[in-house]
Design an enzyme around this catalytic site. Structure first.
Site, short mmCIF file in Angstrom:
data_model
loop_
_atom_site.label_atom_id
_atom_site.label_comp_id
_atom_site.label_asym_id
_atom_site.label_seq_id
_atom_site.Cartn_x
_atom_site.Cartn_y
_atom_site.Cartn_z
N GLU A 17 -5.72 2.67 -10.40
CA GLU A 17 -5.90 1.41 -11.22
C GLU A 17 -4.13 0.80 -11.06
O GLU A 17 -3.76 -0.52 -10.82
CB GLU A 17 -5.98 0.47 -12.18
CG GLU A 17 -8.03 0.48 -13.14
CD GLU A 17 -8.05 1.83 -12.69
OE1 GLU A 17 -7.82 3.35 -12.09
OE2 GLU A 17 -9.40 2.70 -13.08
N LYS A 19 -1.42 2.07 -8.72
CA LYS A 19 -1.27 1.48 -6.97
C LYS A 19 -1.65 0.33 -6.96
O LYS A 19 -1.15 -0.61 -6.63
CB LYS A 19 -2.40 3.05 -6.42
CG LYS A 19 -1.77 2.41 -5.39
CD LYS A 19 -2.60 3.78 -4.28
CE LYS A 19 -3.32 3.35 -2.94
NZ LYS A 19 -1.66 3.76 -1.67
N LYS A 110 11.37 15.83 -3.02
CA LYS A 110 10.48 17.10 -3.93
C LYS A 110 10.97 17.11 -5.07
O LYS A 110 11.64 17.45 -5.45
CB LYS A 110 10.84 17.80 -3.28
CG LYS A 110 9.38 17.57 -1.74
CD LYS A 110 8.98 18.68 -0.74
CE LYS A 110 8.15 19.51 -1.83
NZ LYS A 110 6.95 19.58 -1.78
N ASN A 115 4.53 17.88 -5.29
CA ASN A 115 4.47 17.05 -4.01
C ASN A 115 4.86 15.89 -4.27
O ASN A 115 4.65 15.14 -3.54
CB ASN A 115 3.20 17.03 -3.36
CG ASN A 115 2.43 16.73 -2.21
OD1 ASN A 115 3.97 16.16 -1.61
ND2 ASN A 115 1.86 15.65 -1.46
N ILE A 420 4.19 15.83 20.34
CA ILE A 420 3.63 16.72 18.69
C ILE A 420 1.99 17.38 18.78
O ILE A 420 2.03 18.18 17.85
CB ILE A 420 4.74 16.70 17.70
CG1 ILE A 420 6.04 16.93 18.24
CG2 ILE A 420 4.48 17.30 16.56
CD1 ILE A 420 6.63 18.21 19.20
N TRP A 550 -0.95 22.23 1.18
CA TRP A 550 -2.08 20.82 1.45
C TRP A 550 -3.23 20.56 1.14
O TRP A 550 -3.60 19.90 0.79
CB TRP A 550 -1.29 20.08 2.42
CG TRP A 550 0.01 19.47 2.51
CD1 TRP A 550 1.43 19.74 1.89
CD2 TRP A 550 1.00 19.48 4.22
NE1 TRP A 550 2.06 19.93 2.61
CE2 TRP A 550 1.59 19.29 3.99
CE3 TRP A 550 0.22 18.51 5.43
CZ2 TRP A 550 2.97 18.88 5.38
CZ3 TRP A 550 1.07 17.96 6.21
CH2 TRP A 550 2.45 17.89 5.94
N HIS A 683 10.54 8.06 13.08
CA HIS A 683 10.67 8.02 11.76
C HIS A 683 10.42 6.00 11.95
O HIS A 683 10.79 5.43 10.92
CB HIS A 683 10.72 8.24 11.01
CG HIS A 683 10.03 10.04 10.49
ND1 HIS A 683 10.89 10.87 10.94
CD2 HIS A 683 9.31 10.08 10.01
CE1 HIS A 683 9.94 12.07 10.34
NE2 HIS A 683 9.62 11.24 9.71
#
Ligand code: GLN
Ligand code: ZN
Length: 745
Positions: A17, A19, A110, A115, A420, A550, A683
């Site tokens: 909620e 977010k 970080k 994370n 990549i 991860w 990016h």
């Protein structure tokens, strides 16, 4: 009765909620007032939940519209100069985090070894002042709901300044903040606050040892100025760097991590260092999603209690790092679900353990132990696996010999070009994948769709004249989730979200059982791509360390064992690819660096285990099979030996954010293997010029031999649009050809 406390509650909300609220404000779907009202409703809900959980001390100030460090920066006026013309309000706050038309955002980093990412405070010679006492406002609001149980929480001045950028004089910067902290505390105390939690996690890092003197000054000052407050000096993620010194600080209580810093913190405690202090004992792991081993933890609490004036039971760190509740995870096997503890379940564990410490062993306590034991005994945790000790951990031949054999087979030109792995994922790809997942299109149609995309991109790559092609990863949403969904031992949650940065949340897979390769993972797509071209197609896998880092990992077995299990699974997949005629296989270790333990003393063991698992995965191949790996940007200098030790035939790494440094780390003498230093930044949508790319190829060639050098972009191209990708790759190939000409080949 033993009291219980917590350090922070997840902001995201059960159904994200938080977010949704914030993003609706950003997209102007709601007004500022609606944003504030929505936030207040969420805070109220969080407070009530914690009250109902029976907490005696409930954190206040852990809520944020973006990040708790940014909250402090704005409150203390550490606002980057470039934003100084703007009014200090919520829009400025979001602009610092996200940038606006006129100004770029502040950097994010970080938060220790988590994370979670915080917004780096930028000291640009501003005058610190108290723009508002945000914590007081939140405290007053919380008092209405939880009364005297409200416990203000704030990051301390030393950690705050240590995490800042642009600080010229550390001591002066800290000093300039002290009167502001004092005022915040004074107003809180006047409003009725007793306990105030000051987070100083910098004191678990090696760097923390530089600030021991500063700590004496700061906490002496707070004790003198605000004698009415009971300060909790709170650390987490590791043991105190110097308990001898820090335990002498004039605070009422210490909050210590007895999960991640267990041995050292316990030794400090039992040696009597904290005599007369209250101990906020972090005994429930706030970083993982597993229910606690009550038998062990209850013992631990007893020991802690014997060595201190008063023990208050709590999680090891803020619950920001775990999802909200496991109660919605009805899709998971019962044994597994009963063994999970997200934030709400952790608070319940804290309660049960405190009761046990007081001599009350409730039915809920006994049930918890039964669930915990059932999980450990479950079949999926007791699979008979291949013995990792028997797997090859060294390639059959030396790099030189392998290189020659590979070259004989592959006939690659000087400075081979490649990418990549991933290519742009259009709306259509995302939509189709989702439709397939929801069962709205058949497996056949979906595979047909993916094949068409692979075919289109093989043609594009041939037309571009790239040397080593990839299939494009169109079937993957995420490089870890994709493997998690197909290997045994992994589960995906419905709502297991955690905040990564700002409104961005991730849903890590759970590694709950022994990991096993039970079916081909990537063979179909790779082999199909290879069937369309005479050029080599590179198989694309994610490595054991990245998969572990991860995910929410198991903690009932040593990490090394988990790495090994995944290493074996990847080895099985590599074998399938090799047998199917794939000559080049890349094993991505994007997250190798970020798993590095906080303390230097623990880093070597981690790196050794990581290298070993990579070897288990990749060493069994034939000499002719070329192993690649890829790593995203990070500080490489301190791990370069381990990167070398991976013995990958070719490594590609992201460099655009610090080209010079990375070349330093990879001088030929140190790094003799194949290497591709990203020649443009993926990016940004910006297409590089040929001159730039030529310069990025030629510069490292002062240090590295053209014979070992590969030309590739910085990272995967998944998040880019197609037109700019095509344009950039065209430049990349043209630039490479020009350098080849200059080199006379
Ligand atoms: N092969 C992955 C890709 O291209 C690597 C991504 C990464 O390193 N983060 O998307
Ligand atoms: Zn990358």
């Amino acid at each position: 009765m033993t009291k219980i406390s917590s350090l922070g509650y997840p902001r995201l909300g059960e159904n994200r909620e938080w977010k949704k609220l914030i993003e609706s404000y950003w997209s102007k779907k709601i007004t500022q007032q609606e944003l504030f009202e929505g936030a207040k409703a969420l805070r109220t809900d969080f407070l009530k939940k914690q009250l109902n959980a029976g907490l005696d001390l409930i954190p206040v100030g852990d809520f944020s519209f973006y990040d708790q460090i940014l909250d402090l920066s704005v409150q203390f006026n550490i606002i980057p100069k470039r934003f100084s013309k703007e009014e200090v309000d919520i829009d400025l706050y979001f602009s610092i985090a996200r940038g606006n038309k006129e100004n770029v955002a502040s950097a994010m980093k970080k938060w220790f070894n988590t994370n979670y990412h915080y917004i780096v405070p930028e000291w640009t010679k501003q005058r610190p002042k108290l723009n508002n006492n945000r914590l007081l406002e939140l405290y007053l609001e919380a008092r209405e709901i939880v009364g005297e149980k409200a416990k203000p929480v704030i990051t301390g001045p030393i950690t705050y300044v240590a995490l800042s950028s642009g600080v010229e004089d550390f001591t002066a910067a800290v000093k300039s903040l002290l009167p502001l902290y004092k005022q915040v505390f004074k107003e809180l105390v006047d409003a009725g606050a007793v306990y105030i939690q000051i987070d100083e996690p910098i004191f678990v890092t090696d760097e923390g040892s530089e600030y021991l003197e500063a700590a004496k000054g700061v906490y002496g000052y707070f004790a003198k100025e605000i004698p009415q407050a009971k300060f909790i000096f709170q650390t987490y993620f590791e043991a105190l760097i110097n308990a001898e010194s820090l335990s002498q600080l004039p605070v009422a209580a210490f909050g210590l991590d007895f999960v991640h810093g267990l041995e050292e913190n316990l030794a400090a405690l039992t040696s009597g260092l904290f005599k007369g202090k209250e101990i906020f004992a972090g005994v429930i792991d706030g970083r993982n999603i597993w229910s606690s081993d009550f038998v062990k933890t209850a013992e631990l609490l007893k020991t802690i209690k014997e060595n201190t004036a008063e023990v208050i039971v709590q999680p090891s760190c803020s619950l920001l790092h775990v999802p909200v509740t496991a109660k919605n995870e009805t899709g998971l096997e019962t044994v597994l679900r009963n063994g999970l503890a997200f934030a709400d379940e952790k608070l319940q564990e804290v309660k049960l353990l405190a009761e046990k410490l007081d001599g009350r062993e409730t039915p809920a306590y006994k049930e918890h132990i039964a669930h915990f034991e059932a999980l450990q005994a479950a079949d999926f945790r007791n699979v008979e696996l291949e013995n990792a000790e028997q797997a090859a951990t060294k390639r059959a031949s030396s790099f030189e010999k392998r290189r020659d054999l590979q070259q004989k087979k592959l006939h690659l030109p000087l400075l081979p070009t490649t990418t990549i792995g991933s290519f742009p994922q259009s709306q259509e790809i995302r939509r189709t994948r989702l439709a397939w997942k929801r069962g709205r299109i058949s497996d056949e149609d979906y595979q047909g769709f993916i094949n068409a995309e692979i075919k289109r991109w093989i043609k594009i790559q041939e037309d571009l004249d790239l040397d080593v092609l990839v299939h494009g990863e169109f079937e993957r949403v995420d490089m870890v989730e994709f493997f998690g969904q197909q290997l045994a031992g992994f589960a995906t949650t419905k709502l297991g979200w955690v905040q990564s940065y700002g409104s961005r949340a991730v849903k890590p897979p759970i590694i709950y059982g022994d990991v096993q390769h039970i079916k081909p993972l990537t063979v179909r797509e790779t082999v199909y791509a290879q069937s369309l071209t005479d050029r080599p197609v590179k198989g694309m896998l994610t490595g054991p360390i990245t998969i572990t880092n991860w995910s929410f990992e198991r903690t009932d077995i040593p990490r090394r064992q988990l790495f090994d299990q995944i290493g074996l699974a990847i080895k099985d997949e590599i074998k399938l690819l090799e047998d199917a005629g794939i000559a080049i296989i890349q094993v991505d270790e994007a997250a190798l660096r970020e798993g590095l333990p906080l303390r230097k003393a623990k880093q070597k063991a981690y790196l050794d285990d990581a290298v070993r698992a990579f070897h288990i995965a990749t060493s069994s191949v034939k000499d002719e099979t070329q192993i690649h790996t890829h790593m995203c940007y990070s500080k490489f200098d301190e791990i370069i030996d381990s990167i070398r030790a991976l013995d990958a035939d070719v490594i590609s790494i992201e460099t655009s954010r610090s080209h010079g440094d990375i070349i330093e780390s990879f001088e030929t003498a140190v790094y003799p293997l194949g290497i591709g230093l990203g020649v443009y930044d993926i990016h940004s949508p910006r297409v590089p010029t040929k001159e730039e790319v030529i310069a990025n190829i030629e510069r490292p060639l002062h240090k590295l031999s053209p014979k070992q050098f590969w030309v590739n972009p910085d990272c995967g191209l998944k998040t880019r649009q197609e037109p700019e990708t095509l344009a950039a790759l065209k430049v990349l190939v043209a630039a490479t050809k020009e350098v080849r000409r200059k080199l006379g080949s």
